[in-house]
Design a protein around this motif. Sequence first.
Motif, PDB file in Angstrom:
ATOM      1  N   VAL A  46       0.780  -1.212  -0.087  1.00  0.00           N
ATOM      2  CA  VAL A  46       0.035  -0.004   0.106  1.00  0.00           C
ATOM      3  C   VAL A  46       0.875   1.144  -0.103  1.00  0.00           C
ATOM      4  CG1 VAL A  46      -1.422   1.570   1.397  1.00  0.00           C
ATOM      5  CG2 VAL A  46      -1.836  -1.030   0.972  1.00  0.00           C
ATOM      6  N   ASP A  47       0.620   2.216  -1.112  1.00  0.00           N
ATOM      7  CA  ASP A  47       1.193   3.248  -1.052  1.00  0.00           C
ATOM      8  C   ASP A  47       1.343   4.196   0.452  1.00  0.00           C
ATOM      9  OD1 ASP A  47       2.610   5.683  -2.313  1.00  0.00           O
ATOM     10  OD2 ASP A  47       0.581   6.803  -2.065  1.00  0.00           O
ATOM     11  N   HIS A  48       2.699   4.153   0.712  1.00  0.00           N
ATOM     12  CA  HIS A  48       3.070   4.989   2.020  1.00  0.00           C
ATOM     13  C   HIS A  48       1.949   4.448   3.243  1.00  0.00           C
ATOM     14  CE1 HIS A  48       4.766   7.841  -0.658  1.00  0.00           C
ATOM     15  NE2 HIS A  48       5.938   8.219   0.406  1.00  0.00           N
ATOM     16  N   GLY A  49       2.156   3.126   3.492  1.00  0.00           N
ATOM     17  CA  GLY A  49       1.201   2.449   4.544  1.00  0.00           C
ATOM     18  C   GLY A  49       1.823   2.778   5.551  1.00  0.00           C
ATOM     19  N   TYR A  50       1.164   2.928   6.779  1.00  0.00           N
ATOM     20  CA  TYR A  50       1.471   3.076   8.088  1.00  0.00           C
ATOM     21  C   TYR A  50       1.405   1.676   9.137  1.00  0.00           C
ATOM     22  CZ  TYR A  50       2.077   4.985  12.927  1.00  0.00           C
ATOM     23  OH  TYR A  50       2.174   5.430  14.170  1.00  0.00           O
ATOM     24  N   LEU A  51       0.302   1.191   8.973  1.00  0.00           N
ATOM     25  CA  LEU A  51      -0.307  -0.056   9.681  1.00  0.00           C
ATOM     26  C   LEU A  51      -1.104  -0.752   9.158  1.00  0.00           C
ATOM     27  CD1 LEU A  51       0.057  -1.294  12.449  1.00  0.00           C
ATOM     28  CD2 LEU A  51      -1.642   0.013  13.193  1.00  0.00           C
ATOM     29  N   GLY A  52      -0.636  -2.024   9.037  1.00  0.00           N
ATOM     30  CA  GLY A  52      -1.493  -3.124   8.444  1.00  0.00           C
ATOM     31  C   GLY A  52      -1.919  -4.162   9.511  1.00  0.00           C
ATOM     32  N   VAL A  53      -3.138  -4.518   9.562  1.00  0.00           N
ATOM     33  CA  VAL A  53      -3.639  -5.446  10.610  1.00  0.00           C
ATOM     34  C   VAL A  53      -4.001  -6.312   9.870  1.00  0.00           C
ATOM     35  CG1 VAL A  53      -5.329  -5.781  12.423  1.00  0.00           C
ATOM     36  CG2 VAL A  53      -4.359  -3.526  12.043  1.00  0.00           C
ATOM     37  N   THR A  93      -1.732 -10.738  12.524  1.00  0.00           N
ATOM     38  CA  THR A  93      -0.436 -10.221  12.220  1.00  0.00           C
ATOM     39  C   THR A  93      -0.423  -8.674  11.924  1.00  0.00           C
ATOM     40  OG1 THR A  93       0.237 -12.248  11.665  1.00  0.00           O
ATOM     41  CG2 THR A  93       1.636 -10.376  11.192  1.00  0.00           C
ATOM     42  N   LEU A  94       0.410  -7.743  12.772  1.00  0.00           N
ATOM     43  CA  LEU A  94       0.730  -6.428  12.416  1.00  0.00           C
ATOM     44  C   LEU A  94       1.738  -6.214  11.871  1.00  0.00           C
ATOM     45  CD1 LEU A  94      -0.587  -5.173  16.199  1.00  0.00           C
ATOM     46  CD2 LEU A  94      -2.027  -5.433  13.960  1.00  0.00           C
ATOM     47  N   ARG A  95       1.571  -5.319  10.941  1.00  0.00           N
ATOM     48  CA  ARG A  95       2.984  -4.976   9.953  1.00  0.00           C
ATOM     49  C   ARG A  95       2.946  -3.532  10.068  1.00  0.00           C
ATOM     50  NH1 ARG A  95       6.077  -8.391   7.436  1.00  0.00           N
ATOM     51  NH2 ARG A  95       5.435 -10.790   7.600  1.00  0.00           N
ATOM     52  N   GLY A  96       4.233  -2.932  10.218  1.00  0.00           N
ATOM     53  CA  GLY A  96       4.232  -1.424  10.006  1.00  0.00           C
ATOM     54  C   GLY A  96       4.504  -0.661   9.048  1.00  0.00           C
ATOM     55  N   PRO A  97       5.142   0.551   8.923  1.00  0.00           N
ATOM     56  CA  PRO A  97       5.081   1.404   7.715  1.00  0.00           C
ATOM     57  C   PRO A  97       6.022   0.807   6.623  1.00  0.00           C
ATOM     58  CG  PRO A  97       5.575   2.541   9.740  1.00  0.00           C
ATOM     59  CD  PRO A  97       5.484   1.159  10.301  1.00  0.00           C
TER      60      PRO A  97
END
Length: 531
Positions: A46-53, A93-97
Motif C-alpha cells: 500500500v502506498d506509504h502504508g503506516y499500519l497493516g492489521v 499479524t501487525l505490520r508497520g510502515p
Amino acid sequence: MARSTGAVGPSGCAATLTEPGAFGGSLGYAQKLSDDDPALPFTPGVDHGYLGVGLDVLGNCFGDWEHRGNGCETTSPAGTAFRIPAPGANMVTLRGPGDGTTGYCFLTATTSNFSTTGPWPSTLPGQLQGPTTSLPAGVTPAAVPSTYKFGFAASTGLFTDVHLIRNVSVHPAAALPQLNLVKQVSAASDVPLPLTPGQQVPYEYVVTNSGNTTLTDVNVTDDRVTGICCPGTTLTSGQTMTCTGTYTVTEADGLAGSVTNTALAHGTTPGGTMVDSPPSEVTLPVQRGPGLRLEKTVDEDRVYRAGDEVSYTYTVTNTGPTELTGIGVTDDRVDGITCQATTLAPGASTTCTGTYTVTQQDAERGNVINIAFARGQSGATTVESPPDTARVDVVTNRPALRIEKSVDDSRPYRVGERITYTYTVTNTGNTELSDVTVVDDRVTDVTCRATTLAPGASTTCTGTYTVTEADAVAGEITNVAVATADNGTVRSEPDQATVQVESKPCHGKDCHKPCHGKDCEPCADQRCEAY
C-alpha cells in the motif's frame, strides 16, 4: 479466508490509497515477490502504508517469505523460508510502515512463541473472532502521522469466499479544528541530516479545511520561511492542498545546533471571520563543530546467493566548519574499503567503495546486514559519523530440472524404422544450470540445442532409436529419460514414452498351435497368423 484491515497514513507524504498492496499472504497491505522468484514482478505494498492489521486464516502474513518486510532490520520469527503449512494460521499479524517494495516490517502477532523455532500457535480465543482494538505495548510504529486514510482489502488465497466488513466506524480521538495544517520536510527530497549552514530545506505544508464551510484567502505563514507558495486560495469543506517553501540554514543555526520553525494556516469564512490552524512545527539538527555524515548504498532490489559479490558505495561528507584529514570508512562486514579522497574541506564529499562475498551462512540466515561509519581527524580530534546500516536479501540456491519427452505415437512402427524423440528440458530452479544433458535408456547420443539454462529457460533435445526384432516380439517400446545438469548433481524426475511395434507375420504349417519351425523363429511362443 484471509482478511486485511489497515490504517494507513503518511510516511513523509500523504497516502493515496488508490489500490491495495500485494495479494496472497501480503493480504492487500504488504509487498510480494511471488515465489521469491527474481524473474517475476515485485508487487508493491500500500502506498506509504503506516499500519497493516492482517486477519489471516492461512497464516502466510506472519512470515517474511516472498520478501514481505524487505529491507527491515526486525524480521518475522518464521524468517523468510517457505513453509507448508503456513507458519501463522488463524492469527492476527501487525505490520508497520512501508512504501513500494520496502518496509511493511513485522511488528507483532497473536502468538505465544516469538522465537525462531516453530511452531507458532495462535492465542486467539476462537477462529478469528477475537477483537484486536489496540497495539500491545512497545510495538507502536515510530513517528505517528498526523492524518490517516483507512482502507480495507481481502485475499481469498486457496478459497473462493465472500468477505463482509460491516458496522465500521472511524472517528478522530480529538475534534479537528476548522482549519488543519501539517508541516513536513518534502517527501520528494532526500535531505541528509544533520543539516549544514548554507543547505536548503524544502518544506511542504498540507492544509485541510476540516470544517463544514468554504474558506477563502487561504495562506500559510512560517516564522523562518518567506515566499510560501500555495496552488490556490479557496478550500471547500474537506478539501486539501499542499503549499511549498524553502529555508536556507544559517551559521547561527549551526551555532545553535538545530533549527525549529513554526507555521500557521489562515483562512476566512463566508461571514468574514478569520480562521487560524493550530501551529505546526518541525525541528531539525544542524551540525555544530566538526562533523561527518555517511550515506551507505547497495543494490537492494537484486536477489543475492552464496558466492555472489555485493558492492557497497559510501558517500562521506564533511558537515562541519573545519577541514578533515585521514578520511576512511569502517564496515563490520567489508574489508579493504577505498576512498577517492582522504582530505575534505567544509561541505565537501568523497565516494568510497568496498565489496563483500555472500557466504552459505548468510544464505541460511536469509540476509546480510552490515553497519558502517566514517572517521576523520580535525587537528588532534577524531571525528566519527553516525552509523549507517544496509541490508540485502539472500536466497538459498534451489536447482531443479523438468523434462517432457514426446514422440509420434499415433501409429505402429516396423523393424528397422527409426523413431525420433523430442525432449523439452526446463530449468525450474532459481539458479543457472550448466552441462545440461539427457540420458535415455534406449536412445544414445541425445543432442541439446543449449547446455546452459538460466532460471525459467528451456531447451529442446532430440534423439533417434532404430526398432529391433526384439521390439517386434515385445510389441511395444517403452523408454525412460531423465535430464541432468551440473555434472549430474541435478536430476529431473524421469519421463517415459511408449510406442507400438508391428509383430512380424508367422507362416508355419499349423496356425492353431505355437510356431516351432525355422520359419517361425522370429515369433516364437506366439500364435501363427493365417496366410
